[in-house]
Design a protein around this motif. Sequence first.
Motif, PDB file in Angstrom:
ATOM      1  N   LYS A   1      76.901   4.226 -58.699  1.00  0.00           N
ATOM      2  CA  LYS A   1      77.499   4.774 -57.516  1.00  0.00           C
ATOM      3  C   LYS A   1      76.649   5.210 -56.325  1.00  0.00           C
ATOM      4  CE  LYS A   1      80.130   8.489 -57.052  1.00  0.00           C
ATOM      5  NZ  LYS A   1      81.283   9.278 -56.932  1.00  0.00           N
ATOM      6  N   ASN A   2      75.992   6.417 -57.175  1.00  0.00           N
ATOM      7  CA  ASN A   2      75.013   7.307 -56.365  1.00  0.00           C
ATOM      8  C   ASN A   2      73.740   6.522 -55.783  1.00  0.00           C
ATOM      9  OD1 ASN A   2      76.753   9.668 -56.311  1.00  0.00           O
ATOM     10  ND2 ASN A   2      75.858  10.189 -58.631  1.00  0.00           N
ATOM     11  N   THR A   3      73.525   5.712 -56.600  1.00  0.00           N
ATOM     12  CA  THR A   3      72.315   4.674 -56.203  1.00  0.00           C
ATOM     13  C   THR A   3      72.604   3.936 -55.100  1.00  0.00           C
ATOM     14  OG1 THR A   3      71.404   4.952 -58.348  1.00  0.00           O
ATOM     15  CG2 THR A   3      70.293   3.080 -56.967  1.00  0.00           C
TER      16      THR A   3
ATOM     17  N   GLU B   1      72.285  15.008 -58.148  1.00  0.00           N
ATOM     18  CA  GLU B   1      73.691  14.878 -57.806  1.00  0.00           C
ATOM     19  C   GLU B   1      74.433  14.910 -58.917  1.00  0.00           C
ATOM     20  OE1 GLU B   1      74.129  11.462 -55.404  1.00  0.00           O
ATOM     21  OE2 GLU B   1      73.000  12.261 -53.624  1.00  0.00           O
ATOM     22  N   LEU B   2      73.727  14.174 -60.228  1.00  0.00           N
ATOM     23  CA  LEU B   2      74.604  14.138 -61.293  1.00  0.00           C
ATOM     24  C   LEU B   2      74.922  15.486 -61.987  1.00  0.00           C
ATOM     25  CD1 LEU B   2      73.096  11.068 -63.051  1.00  0.00           C
ATOM     26  CD2 LEU B   2      75.436  10.991 -62.153  1.00  0.00           C
ATOM     27  N   GLY B   3      73.760  16.280 -61.914  1.00  0.00           N
ATOM     28  CA  GLY B   3      73.705  17.779 -62.527  1.00  0.00           C
ATOM     29  C   GLY B   3      74.868  18.644 -61.857  1.00  0.00           C
ATOM     30  N   ASN B   4      75.171  18.285 -60.496  1.00  0.00           N
ATOM     31  CA  ASN B   4      76.259  19.078 -59.830  1.00  0.00           C
ATOM     32  C   ASN B   4      77.590  18.401 -59.861  1.00  0.00           C
ATOM     33  OD1 ASN B   4      74.236  20.921 -59.137  1.00  0.00           O
ATOM     34  ND2 ASN B   4      73.684  19.834 -57.098  1.00  0.00           N
ATOM     35  N   SER B   5      77.625  17.197 -60.500  1.00  0.00           N
ATOM     36  CA  SER B   5      78.823  16.362 -60.599  1.00  0.00           C
ATOM     37  C   SER B   5      79.688  17.053 -61.238  1.00  0.00           C
ATOM     38  CB  SER B   5      78.432  15.077 -60.945  1.00  0.00           C
ATOM     39  OG  SER B   5      79.673  14.320 -61.521  1.00  0.00           O
ATOM     40  N   LYS B   6      81.112  17.221 -60.956  1.00  0.00           N
ATOM     41  CA  LYS B   6      82.136  17.757 -61.601  1.00  0.00           C
ATOM     42  C   LYS B   6      82.713  16.951 -62.615  1.00  0.00           C
ATOM     43  CE  LYS B   6      86.892  19.724 -60.592  1.00  0.00           C
ATOM     44  NZ  LYS B   6      87.201  19.423 -62.030  1.00  0.00           N
TER      45      LYS B   6
ATOM     46  N   GLU C   1      60.551   7.816 -57.210  1.00  0.00           N
ATOM     47  CA  GLU C   1      60.401   9.114 -57.692  1.00  0.00           C
ATOM     48  C   GLU C   1      61.531   9.858 -56.812  1.00  0.00           C
ATOM     49  OE1 GLU C   1      57.706  12.563 -59.574  1.00  0.00           O
ATOM     50  OE2 GLU C   1      57.426  10.417 -59.510  1.00  0.00           O
ATOM     51  N   GLY C   2      61.536  10.017 -55.678  1.00  0.00           N
ATOM     52  CA  GLY C   2      62.394  10.720 -54.817  1.00  0.00           C
ATOM     53  C   GLY C   2      64.204  10.427 -55.117  1.00  0.00           C
ATOM     54  N   LEU C   3      64.265   8.743 -55.385  1.00  0.00           N
ATOM     55  CA  LEU C   3      65.489   8.448 -55.356  1.00  0.00           C
ATOM     56  C   LEU C   3      66.005   8.954 -56.876  1.00  0.00           C
ATOM     57  CD1 LEU C   3      68.097   6.468 -55.124  1.00  0.00           C
ATOM     58  CD2 LEU C   3      66.519   4.577 -55.906  1.00  0.00           C
ATOM     59  N   ALA C   4      65.117   9.162 -57.818  1.00  0.00           N
ATOM     60  CA  ALA C   4      65.405   9.475 -58.967  1.00  0.00           C
ATOM     61  C   ALA C   4      65.790  10.964 -59.084  1.00  0.00           C
ATOM     62  CB  ALA C   4      64.448   9.241 -60.101  1.00  0.00           C
TER      63      ALA C   4
END
Length: 188
Positions: free
Chosen positions: A104-106, A132-137, A123-126
């Motif tokens: 979804k984020n990709t 975003e995943l680290g901050n995902s509720k 690399e920037g995409l990763a």
Amino acid sequence: PTEYARMSVHGKARCEGIGISGFYLPHRTSIELVGVSTVEQPFAFGEISQNNQPLSFQGGFLYRVADAGKVFERYNFTINPQTKQHLSEDAHHLPEHILQLVRKNTRRVVQANKLENILTMSEGLATEIFNELGNSKIIKDVGVTIESLYFLAPQPTPEIAKALGAEYRETLLQRADTAVYARRALAV
């Protein structure tokens, strides 16, 4: 030592922890078991860029169960004590749900960029998706920690890759022609 177990009697947790053991009565006890070591999950999927060009992405992510209690609330990790086989498919659903968040984020990032930009931003995409995943509720509520995420170079279709390389090939051929012309002019 790499598995978190919870023994429940009539739905109430009696004993839980990493690497525990104990006696149980099979007719009234259920045992849930989840690995707490780091797991690598490879993936491959396709997306469409802003200029409607298909790309295939390969990569993977490393995740670890940080809070087994939260995982047990959302997924059924009950096992058969004799075989240690999970009684449901939820053990396979956890990495699939994380992968869906990655996709979804990709997709959001890829659909906002043109093909040429995407080909140089693996690399920037990763890094962006990882943050975003680290901050995902959702990830925090599940009790999982994403340790790393990587993409191999995004791949366009073979026809598009050949077309993108055509301009560079033409430039090289022009330089070769110029060198031949200069050598002949020098000889004259």
